[in-house]
Design a protein around this motif. Structure first.
Motif, PDB file in Angstrom:
ATOM      1  N   PHE A 165       0.831  -1.206   0.000  1.00 35.97           N
ATOM      2  CA  PHE A 165       0.000   0.000   0.000  1.00 35.97           C
ATOM      3  C   PHE A 165       0.866   1.256   0.000  1.00 35.97           C
ATOM      4  CE2 PHE A 165      -3.590  -2.419   2.393  1.00 35.97           C
ATOM      5  CZ  PHE A 165      -3.931  -3.062   1.221  1.00 35.97           C
ATOM      6  N   GLN A 166       1.922   1.239   0.799  1.00 33.74           N
ATOM      7  CA  GLN A 166       2.817   2.396   0.881  1.00 33.74           C
ATOM      8  C   GLN A 166       3.480   2.670  -0.460  1.00 33.74           C
ATOM      9  OE1 GLN A 166       5.201   0.886   4.053  1.00 33.74           O
ATOM     10  NE2 GLN A 166       4.097   1.990   5.653  1.00 33.74           N
ATOM     11  N   GLN A 167       3.945   1.617  -1.102  1.00 38.14           N
ATOM     12  CA  GLN A 167       4.621   1.776  -2.388  1.00 38.14           C
ATOM     13  C   GLN A 167       3.654   2.291  -3.453  1.00 38.14           C
ATOM     14  OE1 GLN A 167       4.377  -0.808  -5.240  1.00 38.14           O
ATOM     15  NE2 GLN A 167       5.493   0.716  -6.443  1.00 38.14           N
ATOM     16  N   LEU A 168       2.446   1.771  -3.475  1.00 39.87           N
ATOM     17  CA  LEU A 168       1.450   2.231  -4.447  1.00 39.87           C
ATOM     18  C   LEU A 168       1.096   3.698  -4.211  1.00 39.87           C
ATOM     19  CD1 LEU A 168      -0.915  -0.894  -4.533  1.00 39.87           C
ATOM     20  CD2 LEU A 168       0.566  -0.095  -6.389  1.00 39.87           C
ATOM     21  N   ALA A 169       0.969   4.082  -2.942  1.00 38.63           N
ATOM     22  CA  ALA A 169       0.587   5.454  -2.617  1.00 38.63           C
ATOM     23  C   ALA A 169       1.682   6.449  -2.986  1.00 38.63           C
ATOM     24  CB  ALA A 169       0.262   5.565  -1.122  1.00 38.63           C
ATOM     25  N   ILE A 170       2.932   6.043  -2.881  1.00 40.21           N
ATOM     26  CA  ILE A 170       4.058   6.951  -3.124  1.00 40.21           C
ATOM     27  C   ILE A 170       4.451   7.002  -4.598  1.00 40.21           C
ATOM     28  CG2 ILE A 170       6.514   7.314  -2.657  1.00 40.21           C
ATOM     29  CD1 ILE A 170       6.017   6.153   0.147  1.00 40.21           C
ATOM     30  N   ASP A 171       4.445   5.853  -5.250  1.00 41.45           N
ATOM     31  CA  ASP A 171       5.071   5.745  -6.566  1.00 41.45           C
ATOM     32  C   ASP A 171       4.127   5.899  -7.752  1.00 41.45           C
ATOM     33  OD1 ASP A 171       7.406   5.305  -5.215  1.00 41.45           O
ATOM     34  OD2 ASP A 171       7.444   3.139  -5.554  1.00 41.45           O
ATOM     35  N   ALA A 226     -10.578  -5.403  -4.262  1.00 43.55           N
ATOM     36  CA  ALA A 226     -10.347  -4.072  -4.831  1.00 43.55           C
ATOM     37  C   ALA A 226     -10.709  -2.988  -3.827  1.00 43.55           C
ATOM     38  CB  ALA A 226     -11.162  -3.897  -6.116  1.00 43.55           C
ATOM     39  N   LEU A 227     -11.809  -3.169  -3.117  1.00 49.39           N
ATOM     40  CA  LEU A 227     -12.220  -2.193  -2.110  1.00 49.39           C
ATOM     41  C   LEU A 227     -11.222  -2.141  -0.964  1.00 49.39           C
ATOM     42  CD1 LEU A 227     -14.312  -0.157  -1.141  1.00 49.39           C
ATOM     43  CD2 LEU A 227     -15.598  -2.058  -0.131  1.00 49.39           C
ATOM     44  N   ALA A 228     -10.705  -3.301  -0.561  1.00 46.13           N
ATOM     45  CA  ALA A 228      -9.700  -3.328   0.496  1.00 46.13           C
ATOM     46  C   ALA A 228      -8.446  -2.565   0.064  1.00 46.13           C
ATOM     47  CB  ALA A 228      -9.348  -4.771   0.849  1.00 46.13           C
ATOM     48  N   LEU A 229      -8.034  -2.744  -1.178  1.00 43.06           N
ATOM     49  CA  LEU A 229      -6.848  -2.039  -1.664  1.00 43.06           C
ATOM     50  C   LEU A 229      -7.103  -0.542  -1.750  1.00 43.06           C
ATOM     51  CD1 LEU A 229      -4.279  -3.205  -4.162  1.00 43.06           C
ATOM     52  CD2 LEU A 229      -5.283  -0.969  -4.567  1.00 43.06           C
ATOM     53  N   LEU A 230      -8.273  -0.159  -2.242  1.00 43.56           N
ATOM     54  CA  LEU A 230      -8.628   1.263  -2.283  1.00 43.56           C
ATOM     55  C   LEU A 230      -8.506   1.889  -0.902  1.00 43.56           C
ATOM     56  CD1 LEU A 230     -11.830   1.513  -4.523  1.00 43.56           C
ATOM     57  CD2 LEU A 230      -9.663   2.682  -4.915  1.00 43.56           C
ATOM     58  N   ASN A 231      -9.091   1.231   0.081  1.00 45.93           N
ATOM     59  CA  ASN A 231      -9.065   1.745   1.451  1.00 45.93           C
ATOM     60  C   ASN A 231      -7.633   1.852   1.963  1.00 45.93           C
ATOM     61  OD1 ASN A 231      -9.141   1.530   4.491  1.00 45.93           O
ATOM     62  ND2 ASN A 231     -11.323   1.695   4.089  1.00 45.93           N
ATOM     63  N   GLY A 232      -6.848   0.789   1.749  1.00 45.74           N
ATOM     64  CA  GLY A 232      -5.485   0.767   2.266  1.00 45.74           C
ATOM     65  C   GLY A 232      -4.595   1.824   1.658  1.00 45.74           C
ATOM     66  N   VAL A 233      -4.789   2.128   0.378  1.00 44.10           N
ATOM     67  CA  VAL A 233      -3.939   3.112  -0.291  1.00 44.10           C
ATOM     68  C   VAL A 233      -4.419   4.533  -0.029  1.00 44.10           C
ATOM     69  CG1 VAL A 233      -3.083   3.943  -2.521  1.00 44.10           C
ATOM     70  CG2 VAL A 233      -3.231   1.484  -2.075  1.00 44.10           C
ATOM     71  N   ILE A 234      -5.724   4.776  -0.150  1.00 42.99           N
ATOM     72  CA  ILE A 234      -6.243   6.140  -0.013  1.00 42.99           C
ATOM     73  C   ILE A 234      -5.993   6.691   1.384  1.00 42.99           C
ATOM     74  CG2 ILE A 234      -8.354   7.554   0.011  1.00 42.99           C
ATOM     75  CD1 ILE A 234      -9.375   5.919  -2.322  1.00 42.99           C
ATOM     76  N   ARG A 235      -6.078   5.854   2.405  1.00 44.86           N
ATOM     77  CA  ARG A 235      -5.862   6.348   3.768  1.00 44.86           C
ATOM     78  C   ARG A 235      -4.428   6.823   3.988  1.00 44.86           C
ATOM     79  NH1 ARG A 235      -3.589   2.940   7.520  1.00 44.86           N
ATOM     80  NH2 ARG A 235      -4.758   3.905   9.201  1.00 44.86           N
TER      81      ARG A 235
END
Length: 234
Positions: free
Chosen positions: A97-103, A143-152
């Motif tokens: 999640f951290q990598q997706l949010a940053i990169d 997909a919803l779990a990933l959305l939540n994990g990245v957007i937060r």
């Protein structure tokens, strides 16, 4: 950040994306979520998106043509990831999640259905992702779990950014136990150290609890944490 969901069921996301922190993040334009339905890219009168697998077998597979057409209809931002939700993918974890949010500026999420997708859909994906070692009825749930994990994790979503640094998995360990008022509930009391006002003692207690909790509940994580520690050898 832009999220594009390739999904047969856009309505699945309506309520979650309008609630809580996700809803606030979208309202404040911290993130934008767009749904694209592969069924809109079919050419037959029945709008079929699935077919029988070659070689026989139980169930139906999602056809490649509608998925390719749906993904190729989307705008392409410079830093883009295309994720396929599949039980065969890499299990989700906090570092992902951290990598997706940053990169990334754009994340496209392909939600599978039925018995899965035609293997050629993997040519679209830059990464295969799973919620865990189990099978669900649809890709919208992970997909919803990933959305939540990245957007937060995006700046501005969580009111106190510091709170993101002191939670489970941020340092490879589970979170420590936490308490609030009243100091005694039924026969259970808050540990004395948390009422002492001694911040050093509290920090030591919390670290000890993290280590013990991770060792007892997630020995796999504890072993990984131990391996990551600097060597004490001179």
């Amino acid at each position: 950040m832009r999220f594009d969901l390739v999904t047969l069921f856009p309505d699945f996301f309506t309520s979650p994306l309008g609630s809580g922190l996700l809803g606030k993040a979208l309202t404040r334009q911290i993130a934008a979520v767009h749904c694209t339905n592969p069924r809109d890219f079919t050419s037959d009168k029945h709008h079929r998106v699935d077919d029988e697998p070659y070689g026989g077998g139980v169930g139906m597979l999602m056809k490649p043509e509608p998925i390719f057409a749906a993904v190729e209809s989307l705008p392409v931002l410079p830093r883009r990831a295309v994720l396929l939700m599949t039980p065969q993918g890499e299990p989700m974890h906090q570092a992902m999640f951290q990598q997706l949010a940053i990169d990334h500026d754009q994340i496209v999420i392909i939600c599978g259905h039925y018995e899965g997708v035609d293997e050629r859909v993997l040519h679209l994906a830059t990464r295969e992702v799973s919620l865990g070692d189990f099978v669900l009825t649809c890709g919208e749930i992970p997909a919803l779990a990933l959305l939540n994990g990245v957007i937060r994790l995006l700046p501005g979503t969580v009111g106190k950014a510091e709170s993101l640094k002191a939670e489970s998995f941020e340092d490879g360990l589970l979170d420590y136990p936490q308490y609030t008022r009243p100091p005694i509930f039924r026969e259970w009391a808050v540990p004395d150290v948390l009422l002492s006002g001694n911040h050093q003692a509290i920090a030591q207690w919390r670290k000890k609890q993290q280590l013990e909790r991770t060792r007892d509940r997630r020995p796999d994580l504890y072993a990984q944490w131990l391996e990551a520690q600097p060597s004490q050898e001179s």
